[in-house]
Write a protein that holds these residues in place. Structure first.
Motif, mmCIF file in Angstrom:
data_model
loop_
_atom_site.group_PDB
_atom_site.id
_atom_site.type_symbol
_atom_site.label_atom_id
_atom_site.label_comp_id
_atom_site.label_asym_id
_atom_site.label_seq_id
_atom_site.Cartn_x
_atom_site.Cartn_y
_atom_site.Cartn_z
ATOM 1 N N ARG A 165 26.888 43.037 49.607
ATOM 2 C CA ARG A 165 28.022 43.957 49.770
ATOM 3 C C ARG A 165 29.326 43.284 49.336
ATOM 4 O O ARG A 165 30.178 43.897 48.682
ATOM 5 C CB ARG A 165 28.130 44.425 51.226
ATOM 6 N N ALA A 166 29.463 42.018 49.686
ATOM 7 C CA ALA A 166 30.710 41.297 49.401
ATOM 8 C C ALA A 166 30.985 41.170 47.900
ATOM 9 O O ALA A 166 32.136 41.244 47.470
ATOM 10 C CB ALA A 166 30.675 39.909 50.034
ATOM 11 N N VAL A 167 29.912 40.989 47.120
ATOM 12 C CA VAL A 167 30.125 40.724 45.686
ATOM 13 C C VAL A 167 30.466 41.977 44.888
ATOM 14 O O VAL A 167 30.755 41.882 43.692
ATOM 15 C CB VAL A 167 28.904 40.009 45.040
ATOM 16 N N LYS B 291 22.441 39.457 40.697
ATOM 17 C CA LYS B 291 21.737 38.252 41.167
ATOM 18 C C LYS B 291 22.595 36.979 41.125
ATOM 19 O O LYS B 291 22.684 36.268 42.130
ATOM 20 C CB LYS B 291 20.451 38.050 40.352
ATOM 21 N N PRO B 292 23.261 36.657 40.004
ATOM 22 C CA PRO B 292 24.052 35.410 39.986
ATOM 23 C C PRO B 292 25.238 35.419 40.947
ATOM 24 O O PRO B 292 25.590 34.390 41.510
ATOM 25 C CB PRO B 292 24.528 35.312 38.531
ATOM 26 N N TYR B 293 25.838 36.588 41.145
ATOM 27 C CA TYR B 293 26.984 36.687 42.065
ATOM 28 C C TYR B 293 26.532 36.500 43.520
ATOM 29 O O TYR B 293 27.194 35.815 44.304
ATOM 30 C CB TYR B 293 27.681 38.035 41.903
ATOM 31 N N ILE B 294 25.398 37.115 43.844
ATOM 32 C CA ILE B 294 24.874 36.988 45.213
ATOM 33 C C ILE B 294 24.435 35.548 45.473
ATOM 34 O O ILE B 294 24.703 34.989 46.542
ATOM 35 C CB ILE B 294 23.692 37.968 45.444
ATOM 36 N N ARG B 295 23.794 34.957 44.485
ATOM 37 C CA ARG B 295 23.338 33.558 44.634
ATOM 38 C C ARG B 295 24.528 32.627 44.875
ATOM 39 O O ARG B 295 24.467 31.759 45.749
ATOM 40 C CB ARG B 295 22.563 33.122 43.395
ATOM 41 N N LYS B 296 25.594 32.816 44.100
ATOM 42 C CA LYS B 296 26.781 31.975 44.269
ATOM 43 C C LYS B 296 27.382 32.179 45.662
ATOM 44 O O LYS B 296 27.780 31.217 46.320
ATOM 45 C CB LYS B 296 27.821 32.302 43.197
ATOM 46 N N TRP B 297 27.429 33.428 46.121
ATOM 47 C CA TRP B 297 27.975 33.735 47.457
ATOM 48 C C TRP B 297 27.159 33.018 48.534
ATOM 49 O O TRP B 297 27.716 32.392 49.441
ATOM 50 C CB TRP B 297 27.974 35.246 47.681
ATOM 51 N N ILE B 298 25.840 33.099 48.435
ATOM 52 C CA ILE B 298 24.949 32.464 49.415
ATOM 53 C C ILE B 298 25.148 30.952 49.423
ATOM 54 O O ILE B 298 25.276 30.329 50.481
ATOM 55 C CB ILE B 298 23.468 32.820 49.125
ATOM 56 N N MET B 299 25.198 30.351 48.227
ATOM 57 C CA MET B 299 25.363 28.898 48.137
ATOM 58 C C MET B 299 26.729 28.448 48.660
ATOM 59 O O MET B 299 26.839 27.436 49.357
ATOM 60 C CB MET B 299 25.179 28.442 46.693
ATOM 61 N N ASP B 300 27.768 29.234 48.346
ATOM 62 C CA ASP B 300 29.115 28.893 48.830
ATOM 63 C C ASP B 300 29.194 28.962 50.357
ATOM 64 O O ASP B 300 29.758 28.073 51.003
ATOM 65 C CB ASP B 300 30.169 29.841 48.219
ATOM 66 N N GLU B 301 28.621 30.039 50.921
ATOM 67 C CA GLU B 301 28.639 30.202 52.384
ATOM 68 C C GLU B 301 27.830 29.094 53.063
ATOM 69 O O GLU B 301 28.200 28.598 54.131
ATOM 70 C CB GLU B 301 28.079 31.576 52.781
ATOM 71 N N THR B 302 26.725 28.712 52.436
ATOM 72 C CA THR B 302 25.891 27.637 52.985
ATOM 73 C C THR B 302 26.652 26.324 52.999
ATOM 74 O O THR B 302 26.649 25.589 54.000
ATOM 75 C CB THR B 302 24.596 27.488 52.152
ATOM 76 N N GLY C 250 31.698 41.022 40.312
ATOM 77 C CA GLY C 250 30.436 41.752 40.448
ATOM 78 C C GLY C 250 30.622 43.242 40.227
ATOM 79 O O GLY C 250 29.816 43.891 39.545
ATOM 80 N N LEU C 251 31.695 43.791 40.799
ATOM 81 C CA LEU C 251 31.976 45.219 40.627
ATOM 82 C C LEU C 251 32.323 45.524 39.170
ATOM 83 O O LEU C 251 31.872 46.531 38.612
ATOM 84 C CB LEU C 251 33.112 45.661 41.552
ATOM 85 N N ARG C 252 33.091 44.637 38.542
ATOM 86 C CA ARG C 252 33.441 44.840 37.130
ATOM 87 C C ARG C 252 32.186 44.830 36.249
ATOM 88 O O ARG C 252 32.074 45.609 35.302
ATOM 89 C CB ARG C 252 34.424 43.756 36.656
ATOM 90 N N ALA C 253 31.245 43.952 36.578
ATOM 91 C CA ALA C 253 30.009 43.852 35.788
ATOM 92 C C ALA C 253 29.191 45.144 35.860
ATOM 93 O O ALA C 253 28.702 45.629 34.830
ATOM 94 C CB ALA C 253 29.167 42.675 36.284
ATOM 95 N N ILE C 254 29.066 45.710 37.062
ATOM 96 C CA ILE C 254 28.251 46.939 37.162
ATOM 97 C C ILE C 254 29.017 48.159 36.653
ATOM 98 O O ILE C 254 28.414 49.103 36.160
ATOM 99 C CB ILE C 254 27.665 47.161 38.576
ATOM 100 N N LYS C 255 30.354 48.110 36.715
ATOM 101 C CA LYS C 255 31.156 49.206 36.141
ATOM 102 C C LYS C 255 30.972 49.242 34.632
ATOM 103 O O LYS C 255 30.840 50.302 34.024
ATOM 104 C CB LYS C 255 32.632 49.015 36.497
ATOM 105 N N THR C 256 30.941 48.054 34.011
ATOM 106 C CA THR C 256 30.752 47.959 32.558
ATOM 107 C C THR C 256 29.405 48.571 32.154
ATOM 108 O O THR C 256 29.304 49.270 31.140
ATOM 109 C CB THR C 256 30.816 46.482 32.099
#
Length: 203
Positions: free
Chosen positions: A37-39, A89-100, A46-52
């Motif tokens: 949700r955050a990305v 996928k890459p945005y969520i992965r980065k979010w997870i790794m950053d939070e960890t 992330g939002l810009r990528a799916i808007k494109t």
């Protein structure tokens, strides 16, 4: 040293219950669903990528994501659903790794990564051990039908779209049997935490 535990399960096995137990015991949980949700919040890459890819129709007038429209598009088209997952996928992965890493920097003894598609996303390669929450196939089917008000056929379609519980159990380091009561599940989690020494060094 911080131990990173990957927590997963299959649909309707009760992973969220176990995730909440870790929180109740005072351990930080990095929730992949929150990351998803955050990305795609307003103004994110992330939002810009799916808007494109999906066009302006999935964006509200205030610039936020129209989840209902996007959901309708990907629900009706398997290829578009797959593309959405690949885009994010890459945005969520980065979010997870950053939070960890934020939790590791605090010096906590244990961080739990709550990731539904842990094996599918190859997160098993970045955690120290994996805990799978499992129930019998009959229990899984019954719970999913009740929870989502689905027919047997609809529920089985959702179950079979994921890696099976049996496969995940075989790959896991720890299996939590969630067929019984919540108290029984809690006792299993507490026992594991005790065996690992986390309850005495929690922080």
């Amino acid at each position: 040293m911080t131990v990173i535990l990957g927590l997963t399960g299959s649909i309707a096995t009760g992973k969220s219950t176990v995730s909440q137990l870790f929180k109740d015991f005072g351990f930080p949980v990095v929730d992949a669903d929150l990351g998803a949700r955050a990305v795609v919040e307003k103004g994110t890459a992330g939002l810009r990528a799916i808007k494109t890819y999906f066009g302006d129709e999935i964006i509200h007038s205030d610039g936020s994501l129209n989840r209902q429209k996007l959901g309708k598009i990907v629900f009706e088209d398997g290829e578009k659903r797959k593309q959405l997952n690949e885009l994010l996928k890459p945005y969520i992965r980065k979010w997870i790794m950053d939070e960890t890493q934020k939790q590791v920097a605090k010096g906590v003894s244990l961080v739990v990564l709550d990731i539904p598609l842990l094996y599918e996303g190859e997160y098993d390669k970045v955690v120290d051990m994996v805990m799978v929450v499992a129930v019998s196939p009959a229990t899984q089917l019954k719970r999913l039908q009740k929870r989502n008000q689905l027919s047997k056929e609809e529920a089985l379609l959702r179950i079979h779209s994921q890696k099976s519980i049996v496969e995940k159990e075989q790959l896991a380091d720890i299996v939590i049997d969630n067929n019984g009561s919540k108290e029984s599940t809690k006792q299993q989690v507490e026992k594991w935490l005790g065996q690992m020494g986390f309850l005495s060094i929690k922080g």
